[in-house]
Write an enzyme that holds these catalytic residues in place. Structure first.
Site, PDB file in Angstrom:
ATOM      1  N   SER A 118       0.823  -1.202   0.000  1.00  0.00           N
ATOM      2  CA  SER A 118       0.000   0.000   0.000  1.00  0.00           C
ATOM      3  C   SER A 118       0.860   1.256   0.000  1.00  0.00           C
ATOM      4  O   SER A 118       0.329   2.355  -0.056  1.00  0.00           O
ATOM      5  CB  SER A 118      -0.928  -0.006   1.211  1.00  0.00           C
ATOM      6  OG  SER A 118      -0.158  -0.053   2.388  1.00  0.00           O
ATOM      7  N   HIS A 154      -2.782  -2.662  -5.892  1.00  0.00           N
ATOM      8  CA  HIS A 154      -3.167  -2.357  -4.507  1.00  0.00           C
ATOM      9  C   HIS A 154      -4.676  -2.545  -4.353  1.00  0.00           C
ATOM     10  O   HIS A 154      -5.464  -1.766  -4.877  1.00  0.00           O
ATOM     11  CB  HIS A 154      -2.735  -0.918  -4.185  1.00  0.00           C
ATOM     12  CG  HIS A 154      -3.076  -0.485  -2.803  1.00  0.00           C
ATOM     13  ND1 HIS A 154      -3.188   0.839  -2.452  1.00  0.00           N
ATOM     14  CD2 HIS A 154      -3.328  -1.190  -1.675  1.00  0.00           C
ATOM     15  CE1 HIS A 154      -3.498   0.914  -1.168  1.00  0.00           C
ATOM     16  NE2 HIS A 154      -3.590  -0.294  -0.685  1.00  0.00           N
ATOM     17  N   GLU A 178      -6.036  -0.031  -7.203  1.00  0.00           N
ATOM     18  CA  GLU A 178      -5.064   1.033  -7.499  1.00  0.00           C
ATOM     19  C   GLU A 178      -3.810   0.343  -8.051  1.00  0.00           C
ATOM     20  O   GLU A 178      -3.046  -0.259  -7.292  1.00  0.00           O
ATOM     21  CB  GLU A 178      -4.751   1.807  -6.209  1.00  0.00           C
ATOM     22  CG  GLU A 178      -3.880   3.031  -6.422  1.00  0.00           C
ATOM     23  CD  GLU A 178      -3.540   3.755  -5.109  1.00  0.00           C
ATOM     24  OE1 GLU A 178      -3.436   4.982  -5.124  1.00  0.00           O
ATOM     25  OE2 GLU A 178      -3.373   3.079  -4.075  1.00  0.00           O
ATOM     26  N   ASN A 227      -3.405   6.607  -0.264  1.00  0.00           N
ATOM     27  CA  ASN A 227      -2.839   6.714   1.082  1.00  0.00           C
ATOM     28  C   ASN A 227      -1.975   7.954   1.256  1.00  0.00           C
ATOM     29  O   ASN A 227      -1.849   8.473   2.358  1.00  0.00           O
ATOM     30  CB  ASN A 227      -2.044   5.458   1.421  1.00  0.00           C
ATOM     31  CG  ASN A 227      -2.968   4.297   1.763  1.00  0.00           C
ATOM     32  OD1 ASN A 227      -4.159   4.505   1.985  1.00  0.00           O
ATOM     33  ND2 ASN A 227      -2.440   3.088   1.780  1.00  0.00           N
TER      34      ASN A 227
END
Ligand code: COA
Length: 694
Positions: free
Chosen positions: A410, A431, A443, A481
């Site tokens: 991540s 991801h 992702e 993130n």
């Protein structure tokens, strides 16, 4: 070339819609249908008519682009086509060989009968675009299938498989060759002089509506439909379909449609619809780059992520090996998979047969030697670069030479992981979001050496797995993130200054987020959040709030320990005065005088950092476009789709206002409030995101 062709087959007129890609009901199609229906009505040699479509599709409904144009639709309207059908003296049968959605299904439901291929799917998905059916869909669906089915199907917008459509009475017969069956049905009905059946006049299914049904349904969707317009209007329309004469019910539905069509919610959801499709296009990678077929997969690591990823493959019909070295960990993973499928069967979201078929596609493996047959291997081991490099070294030797090696990291550096292999061009980030078999976002992360074919393959994989795929550049935290870091940090600064977890979460949930930031922290685990934070580089003039560290030190790891920013009984969160004491102590230690913080400030303080970091991400090319960021946030981070995503939200608010707010907050809240250069540039000219390239 006409978009509706006309032919006759043994005395039956066959009108075929051919408007690629999905037979949307553009003006030309509507006009073509009216013309064909008139021709069939006027031709003495024709005894019945069949409506069908090419492109493996009946019709995906109204042309969204045409609705979006904002111009009044040109006659004939859908209602005019339907009036022709309902006025016909000859049987008219719809043959659904493929998808019949929205207006497409509304036309089919207007016909006297419907035949359907076993693989076809039907539905009224308007709610997903913030709309309600506008051409009698709620009335006719309800009268054919009953209010219970209608409420569930139309407020959820799901596609209904053919067998279910038959079971509830939406279609009359299933046939491999739906067109031939429809021709035969039309001919027979004409020969028998069978009374023509109009859904609007069917009364059987609405005769004995369970008292309290609608009040109960409204209560049940309170949470799911919070803040939205369309679901409530749909329930009103279905209730009217049961309680009122057809004309009155149609008028109510129409008014609901117009209100929704003109609402910002429809605009925002339309933006998301097109953004999701645009996100699939990667500049420089054209149709000539063919994705590799993914016929089988392997997942390394049978933890929560690994098992969820394996289920994603299995649910899409792709056989998958689940690899875990320790036998007990592997057994735990498999038990988790079984219990997830059992749960889906119990909830009714999956049939027993489909669950069993998916489960059978997941095979356990304890060593790497078994991986040779996989076209793609997705690594989902603990988030540690050394460990991942070691795994990739092993994978490189064990996997087929053509296989793609993907990492579910991540935030770690894809290039550093790729360097552990002899095939960096076949290494990429995929991801997934937890729970991976549920969350719609994929992702994908591009390493500096990922080949166009590798990228094309993982983008196509998103579609195969039923997910919205977005391509991100390789940086700390990628798109989602990286943006979240500042959002999460700001929530804690607000706590230090005087807000409570309850207030912050309430404000964000009222805005439409599925969960507020502190409830999310508790769900993901505060220890995990802290660990990720420690791995991040913080700009020199920034600090973290000590709150997260103190919460963890107090053993409040989140839902898993029964307490975090809240106390938990089962899954329900309860305010805990101990948390406030802890937060107040932090404020005291920092010398901050707690104040009452207005809700509006909370909203601004949390949304602006998302937008600002988003602007940097676009400027750096980490995201290909602002719309990609919206797709990420709507599908992976609980941002309300009906607000369009953070970048769309900012544009609607006005980028110049966003910059103004940031400048207002900067003197008190520090360097992180400096607007990103791209935002400043666009705000200076009053432009929107589209102007960024100019
Ligand atoms: N009007 C206009 N264009 C439409 C459309 C519609 N109703 N439905 C799909 N399209 C376009 C898409 O934008 C896409 O265009 P692109 O290739 O230029 O990106 C193309 O048709 C293919 O659609 P896509 O979603 O990529 O294909 P798919 O096979 O994954 O899914 C559908 C097909 C029909 C299931 C899906 O497109 C869908 O759900 N469409 C919306 C249906 C709907 O909501 N109808 C009610 C409208 S009020």
């Amino acid at each position: 070339m006409s978009v509706v062709s006309y032919r006759t087959a043994g005395g039956v007129a066959v009108l075929t819609i051919d408007n690629p890609p999905v037979n949307a009901l553009s003006h030309a199609v509507r006009a073509g249908l009216v013309e064909g229906l008139e021709r069939a009505a006027g031709d003495a040699a024709v005894v019945a008519a069949v409506l069908c479509g090419t492109n493996a599709c009946f019709s995906a409904g109204a042309d969204i682009e045409e609705i979006a144009s904002g111009l009044a639709l040109q006659a004939p309207l859908l209602a005019d086509v339907q009036a022709r059908i309902e006025a016909a003296r000859k049987p008219i049968v719809a043959a659904l060989e493929g998808t019949a959605l929205g207006g497409g299904l509304e036309i089919a439901l207007t016909c006297h009968w419907r035949t359907c291929a076993p693989t076809a799917r039907v539905g009224l998905p308007e709610v997903k675009l913030g709309l309600i059916p506008g051409a009698g869909g709620t009335l006719r669906f309800t009268r054919l299938a009953g209010p219970e089915s209608a409420l569930e199907a139309i407020t959820g917008g799901a596609q209904i498989p053919a067998a279910r459509a038959l079971e509830v009475g939406l279609v009359d017969a299933l046939a491999e060759d739906a067109v031939a069956a429809a021709i035969e049905l039309g001919r027979q009905a004409a020969a028998d002089g069978r009374p023509l059946r109009l859904a609007r006049d069917c009364g059987d299914r609405i005769r004995s509506v369970r008292p309290g049904l609608f009040a109960e349904f409204r209560r049940n969707i309170t949470r799911r439909a919070r803040g939205q317009l369309a679901p409530w209007r749909i329930v009103d329309s279905i209730e009217a379909a049961c309680m009122q004469p057809p004309e009155a019910a149609l008028a109510l539905e129409r008014a609901g449609f117009v209100a929704c069509r003109d609402s910002p919610q429809h605009q925002a959801l339309r933006h998301v619809f097109f953004a999701e499709r645009e996100a699939r296009r990667i500049p420089g990678i054209g149709a000539e780059v063919k994705p590799l077929p993914v016929r089988s997969a392997a997942v390394i690591g049978a933890g929560t992520m690994g098992t969820g990823i394996a289920m994603s493959f299995a649910n899409a019909g792709i056989p998958v090996l689940l690899r875990e070295a320790a036998p007990d960990a592997l057994e735990r993973g498999l038990a988790q998979v079984r219990s997830q499928y059992d749960g889906s069967v119990k909830r009714g979201s999956l049939t027993r047969e489909r669950a069993a078929a998916a489960l059978a596609l997941i095979r356990p493996a304890s060593d790497y030697a078994a991986l040779g047959s996989a076209d793609i291997v997705v690594e989902a081991v603990f988030e540690d670069l050394r460990l991942k490099q070691e795994v990739f070294g092993l994978l490189d030797r064990a996997a087929a030479p053509a296989a793609i090696l993907a990492t579910n990291t991540s935030s770690l550096d894809i290039d550093a992981i790729a360097a552990a292999t002899s095939r960096p061009e076949q290494v990429v980030g995929t991801h997934f979001f937890s729970p991976a078999h549920v969350m719609k976002l994929l992702e994908n992360v591009r390493g500096s050496r990922s080949s166009p074919q590798t990228l094309a393959t993982v983008m196509a994989l998103g579609r195969t797995l039923g997910k919205a795929a977005v391509l991100a550049g390789n940086c700390d935290g990628f798109i989602g993130n990286r943006m979240l870091m500042f959002y999460g940090a700001e929530a804690e600064f607000l706590l230090e200054e005087g807000a409570t977890p309850e207030q912050i979460d309430r404000v964000m949930e009222d805005f439409g987020f599925a969960m507020g930031p502190l409830a999310v922290r508790d769900l993901a685990g505060n220890d995990v959040g802290l660990l990720i934070r420690k791995g991040r580089k913080l700009p020199a003039d920034e600090r973290w709030s000590p709150i997260l560290e103190r919460v963890v030190a107090a053993g409040r790891l989140g839902q898993k320990t029964g307490k975090g920013f809240y106390r938990y009984e089962g899954r329900s969160r309860i305010s805990d005065p101990e948390v406030l004491t802890l937060i107040e102590a932090v404020s005291r230690d920092l010398g901050l005088k707690r104040r009452s913080i207005p809700d509006q400030e909370i909203l601004e303080r949390l949304l602006h950092p998302l937008v600002n970091e988003g602007a940097r991400i676009v400027d750096e090319g980490i995201a290909l476009r602002p719309g990609d960021i919206d797709v990420v946030y709507v599908n992976g981070y609980g941002f309300p789709a009906y607000k369009g995503g953070p970048m769309y939200w900012a544009e609607q608010a006005g980028l110049e206002r966003v910059v103004e707010t940031m400048r207002r907050l900067a003197p008190t809240h520090g360097a992180r409030w400096r607007p990103a250069p791209l935002l400043e540039r666009l705000a200076a000219t009053g432009a929107g995101w589209d102007a960024r390239a100019r």
